[in-house]
Write a protein that holds these residues in place. Sequence first.
Motif, PDB file in Angstrom:
ATOM      1  N   ARG A  90      74.753  61.164 -18.962  1.00 60.19           N
ATOM      2  CA  ARG A  90      76.277  60.610 -18.797  1.00 60.19           C
ATOM      3  C   ARG A  90      77.195  62.148 -18.225  1.00 60.19           C
ATOM      4  NH1 ARG A  90      78.068  55.470 -19.110  1.00 60.19           N
ATOM      5  NH2 ARG A  90      80.530  56.187 -20.037  1.00 60.19           N
ATOM      6  N   SER A  91      77.341  63.283 -19.081  1.00 63.62           N
ATOM      7  CA  SER A  91      78.402  64.004 -18.576  1.00 63.62           C
ATOM      8  C   SER A  91      77.449  64.448 -17.386  1.00 63.62           C
ATOM      9  CB  SER A  91      78.806  64.758 -20.264  1.00 63.62           C
ATOM     10  OG  SER A  91      76.812  65.903 -20.279  1.00 63.62           O
ATOM     11  N   LEU A  92      76.792  64.750 -16.818  1.00 61.61           N
ATOM     12  CA  LEU A  92      76.447  65.482 -16.484  1.00 61.61           C
ATOM     13  C   LEU A  92      76.552  64.730 -14.953  1.00 61.61           C
ATOM     14  CD1 LEU A  92      72.297  66.856 -17.683  1.00 61.61           C
ATOM     15  CD2 LEU A  92      74.940  68.027 -17.721  1.00 61.61           C
ATOM     16  N   ILE A  93      76.643  63.615 -14.722  1.00 63.28           N
ATOM     17  CA  ILE A  93      76.590  62.975 -14.003  1.00 63.28           C
ATOM     18  C   ILE A  93      78.101  62.997 -13.416  1.00 63.28           C
ATOM     19  CG2 ILE A  93      76.781  60.464 -12.901  1.00 63.28           C
ATOM     20  CD1 ILE A  93      74.170  61.730 -12.504  1.00 63.28           C
ATOM     21  N   ALA A  94      78.513  62.249 -14.157  1.00 64.36           N
ATOM     22  CA  ALA A  94      80.587  62.750 -14.135  1.00 64.36           C
ATOM     23  C   ALA A  94      80.484  63.837 -13.776  1.00 64.36           C
ATOM     24  CB  ALA A  94      81.084  62.947 -15.509  1.00 64.36           C
ATOM     25  N   ASP A  95      80.159  65.324 -14.126  1.00 61.90           N
ATOM     26  CA  ASP A  95      80.870  66.673 -13.839  1.00 61.90           C
ATOM     27  C   ASP A  95      79.643  66.887 -11.976  1.00 61.90           C
ATOM     28  OD1 ASP A  95      81.613  66.904 -16.009  1.00 61.90           O
ATOM     29  OD2 ASP A  95      80.487  68.324 -17.609  1.00 61.90           O
ATOM     30  N   GLY A  96      79.065  66.075 -11.585  1.00 61.20           N
ATOM     31  CA  GLY A  96      78.051  66.332 -10.173  1.00 61.20           C
ATOM     32  C   GLY A  96      77.027  67.274 -10.820  1.00 61.20           C
ATOM     33  N   VAL A  97      76.644  67.603 -11.513  1.00 66.07           N
ATOM     34  CA  VAL A  97      76.268  68.290 -11.714  1.00 66.07           C
ATOM     35  C   VAL A  97      74.698  68.377 -10.971  1.00 66.07           C
ATOM     36  CG1 VAL A  97      74.231  70.143 -13.552  1.00 66.07           C
ATOM     37  CG2 VAL A  97      77.024  70.060 -13.461  1.00 66.07           C
ATOM     38  N   LEU A  98      74.123  66.954 -11.676  1.00 66.95           N
ATOM     39  CA  LEU A  98      72.448  66.491 -11.547  1.00 66.95           C
ATOM     40  C   LEU A  98      73.250  65.805  -9.609  1.00 66.95           C
ATOM     41  CD1 LEU A  98      71.818  64.160 -14.259  1.00 66.95           C
ATOM     42  CD2 LEU A  98      71.436  66.852 -13.977  1.00 66.95           C
ATOM     43  N   GLY A  99      74.159  65.843  -8.998  1.00 62.51           N
ATOM     44  CA  GLY A  99      74.009  64.585  -7.885  1.00 62.51           C
ATOM     45  C   GLY A  99      74.139  63.808  -8.128  1.00 62.51           C
ATOM     46  N   ARG A 100      73.952  63.234  -6.944  1.00 59.31           N
ATOM     47  CA  ARG A 100      74.265  61.377  -6.663  1.00 59.31           C
ATOM     48  C   ARG A 100      73.044  60.869  -7.146  1.00 59.31           C
ATOM     49  NH1 ARG A 100      74.956  58.404  -1.977  1.00 59.31           N
ATOM     50  NH2 ARG A 100      73.213  60.362  -1.109  1.00 59.31           N
ATOM     51  N   PRO A 101      73.124  59.907  -8.416  1.00 62.69           N
ATOM     52  CA  PRO A 101      71.570  59.323  -8.875  1.00 62.69           C
ATOM     53  C   PRO A 101      71.560  58.490  -7.326  1.00 62.69           C
ATOM     54  CG  PRO A 101      73.154  58.966 -10.154  1.00 62.69           C
ATOM     55  CD  PRO A 101      74.395  58.867  -8.705  1.00 62.69           C
ATOM     56  N   LEU A 102      69.769  58.022  -7.355  1.00 65.30           N
ATOM     57  CA  LEU A 102      69.545  57.270  -5.698  1.00 65.30           C
ATOM     58  C   LEU A 102      68.457  56.749  -6.277  1.00 65.30           C
ATOM     59  CD1 LEU A 102      68.947  60.857  -3.443  1.00 65.30           C
ATOM     60  CD2 LEU A 102      70.993  59.232  -3.596  1.00 65.30           C
ATOM     61  N   VAL A 103      67.588  56.922  -6.302  1.00 64.07           N
ATOM     62  CA  VAL A 103      66.515  55.946  -7.202  1.00 64.07           C
ATOM     63  C   VAL A 103      66.515  56.108  -9.020  1.00 64.07           C
ATOM     64  CG1 VAL A 103      64.279  55.278  -6.363  1.00 64.07           C
ATOM     65  CG2 VAL A 103      65.473  55.941  -5.068  1.00 64.07           C
ATOM     66  N   ALA A 104      66.136  54.064  -9.561  1.00 66.11           N
ATOM     67  CA  ALA A 104      65.528  54.055 -10.096  1.00 66.11           C
ATOM     68  C   ALA A 104      64.868  53.557 -10.805  1.00 66.11           C
ATOM     69  CB  ALA A 104      67.262  54.205 -11.322  1.00 66.11           C
ATOM     70  N   HIS A 105      63.982  53.985 -11.738  1.00 64.48           N
ATOM     71  CA  HIS A 105      62.864  52.812 -12.445  1.00 64.48           C
ATOM     72  C   HIS A 105      63.084  52.534 -14.053  1.00 64.48           C
ATOM     73  CE1 HIS A 105      60.260  53.976  -8.561  1.00 64.48           C
ATOM     74  NE2 HIS A 105      60.947  54.723  -9.529  1.00 64.48           N
ATOM     75  N   CYS A 106      63.610  51.094 -14.281  1.00 63.59           N
ATOM     76  CA  CYS A 106      63.757  51.187 -15.462  1.00 63.59           C
ATOM     77  C   CYS A 106      62.117  49.752 -16.272  1.00 63.59           C
ATOM     78  CB  CYS A 106      64.474  49.930 -15.693  1.00 63.59           C
ATOM     79  SG  CYS A 106      65.225  49.142 -17.464  1.00 63.59           S
ATOM     80  N   GLN A 107      61.815  50.360 -17.145  1.00 56.93           N
ATOM     81  CA  GLN A 107      60.219  49.892 -17.431  1.00 56.93           C
ATOM     82  C   GLN A 107      60.296  49.724 -18.880  1.00 56.93           C
ATOM     83  OE1 GLN A 107      57.231  52.414 -16.619  1.00 56.93           O
ATOM     84  NE2 GLN A 107      55.724  51.563 -17.594  1.00 56.93           N
ATOM     85  N   THR A 108      60.469  47.933 -19.351  1.00 54.90           N
ATOM     86  CA  THR A 108      59.736  47.309 -20.763  1.00 54.90           C
ATOM     87  C   THR A 108      58.462  47.000 -20.781  1.00 54.90           C
ATOM     88  OG1 THR A 108      62.315  47.495 -21.245  1.00 54.90           O
ATOM     89  CG2 THR A 108      60.606  46.382 -22.784  1.00 54.90           C
ATOM     90  N   THR A 109      57.578  47.038 -21.045  1.00 55.25           N
ATOM     91  CA  THR A 109      55.908  46.535 -20.388  1.00 55.25           C
ATOM     92  C   THR A 109      55.748  46.805 -21.921  1.00 55.25           C
ATOM     93  OG1 THR A 109      55.773  49.369 -19.660  1.00 55.25           O
ATOM     94  CG2 THR A 109      55.645  47.097 -18.262  1.00 55.25           C
ATOM     95  N   TRP A 110      55.752  46.024 -23.190  1.00 52.19           N
ATOM     96  CA  TRP A 110      55.321  45.885 -24.468  1.00 52.19           C
ATOM     97  C   TRP A 110      54.273  44.503 -24.362  1.00 52.19           C
ATOM     98  CZ3 TRP A 110      60.805  45.484 -26.525  1.00 52.19           C
ATOM     99  CH2 TRP A 110      61.104  46.711 -27.359  1.00 52.19           C
ATOM    100  N   TYR A 111      53.210  44.122 -25.738  1.00 51.12           N
ATOM    101  CA  TYR A 111      52.462  43.395 -26.213  1.00 51.12           C
ATOM    102  C   TYR A 111      53.284  42.647 -27.378  1.00 51.12           C
ATOM    103  CZ  TYR A 111      48.121  41.676 -26.215  1.00 51.12           C
ATOM    104  OH  TYR A 111      46.476  40.582 -26.656  1.00 51.12           O
ATOM    105  N   ARG A 112      53.310  41.547 -26.957  1.00 55.20           N
ATOM    106  CA  ARG A 112      53.135  40.745 -28.017  1.00 55.20           C
ATOM    107  C   ARG A 112      51.761  39.058 -27.668  1.00 55.20           C
ATOM    108  NH1 ARG A 112      55.696  43.888 -28.909  1.00 55.20           N
ATOM    109  NH2 ARG A 112      57.973  44.009 -29.660  1.00 55.20           N
TER     110      ARG A 112
END
Length: 359
Positions: free
Chosen positions: A139-161
């Motif tokens: 979050r600090s790197l994003i706020a400072d502009g170091v990483l540039g704009r976030p463009l694409v993301a993937h969020c995965q919670t693949t578990w087994y029950r």
Amino acid sequence: MTERKRLRVAVVGAGGIAASHRAAFQAYRDDVDIVAAADVEEARAVAFCAAAGNAKPYGDLDTLLAEQEPDLVSICTPPGLHVEQTTKALESGAWVWCEKPPCRSLAEYDEMAAAEREGGPYVSFVFQQRSGAGAAHFRSLIADGVLGRPLVAHCQTTWYRDAAYYSVPWRGRWDSEGGGPAMGHGIHQMDLLLHLLGDWAEVRAMTARLVHDVETEDVSTALVRFESGALATVVNSVLSPDEVSRIRVDCENATVELTHLYGYGAKDWRYTAAPHVAEKATKRWSVASDDVSSHAAAFGPVLAAHRAGRRPPCSGEDGRRVLEFVAALYKSAATGAGVRRGEIVPDDAFHRSMAGAPA
């Protein structure tokens, strides 16, 4: 110098997750006393209290609140009990630290929030995946502009029950659990995704019940547009033998990946620079601290907020954001239409229930 008053903490629900709460409180043993625990199964309350030290076991919350008058109550019961128990604790004057999911619906969340008072007591929720040093660093790197704009993301919670997991009576039911893996499992990674990327704008989703004999889904997928313009995919499953929790964010200057299962440290984050980024520019990308995500790390800010009489993180609108996202996911899956943030208002069926059914 006047000695600072120690926080008197009680735990409701002495099952498996209560051990993580106990460990969190014991990490602050100079500031916190675990004074009591309540559980409908007396033996569990007794065992918890023995492990906690001098805590007193109870069979019900009402008696505990009346006799102990705790400063904070930790809720570790199934989701269907959260709103009643949280409201009772708040009305007694105790702050509340409640396990995920916060409750079964946005209506219940708003009911709990209505029992708060300015300056406390407040209710906050255990989204400990936010608490690792790696998340704060990103979050600090994003706020400072170091990483540039976030463009694409993937969020995965693949578990087994397996089927035995769902043999517990309250699991897999809308009226007691409030939802399937989107609600009870993936909510941690989805909360972290929103914590990293900010407000979501729209979600389009699908759910399915492919294996388990339950009312709720056992897998869900979603496409998400953020207010920033970034796009993301989300997958939540309890059908996946190779279990993983993962977030990947492709920014203008780097790909950032977090891969773990139930908690992470610095080693679980990986930064890959874009071809146009000079090596010297990446020097500050490595995570300096190895503070892991944990209940103990998540409780620290709650304790500090209690001392200061201010709203803690993961409460109010900050705690509600991911629950609204989950409601939008379920509504989109049920209707086949995209759902905008702010669309699910009190007269919407999905405000009353994640299933979209009347309360």
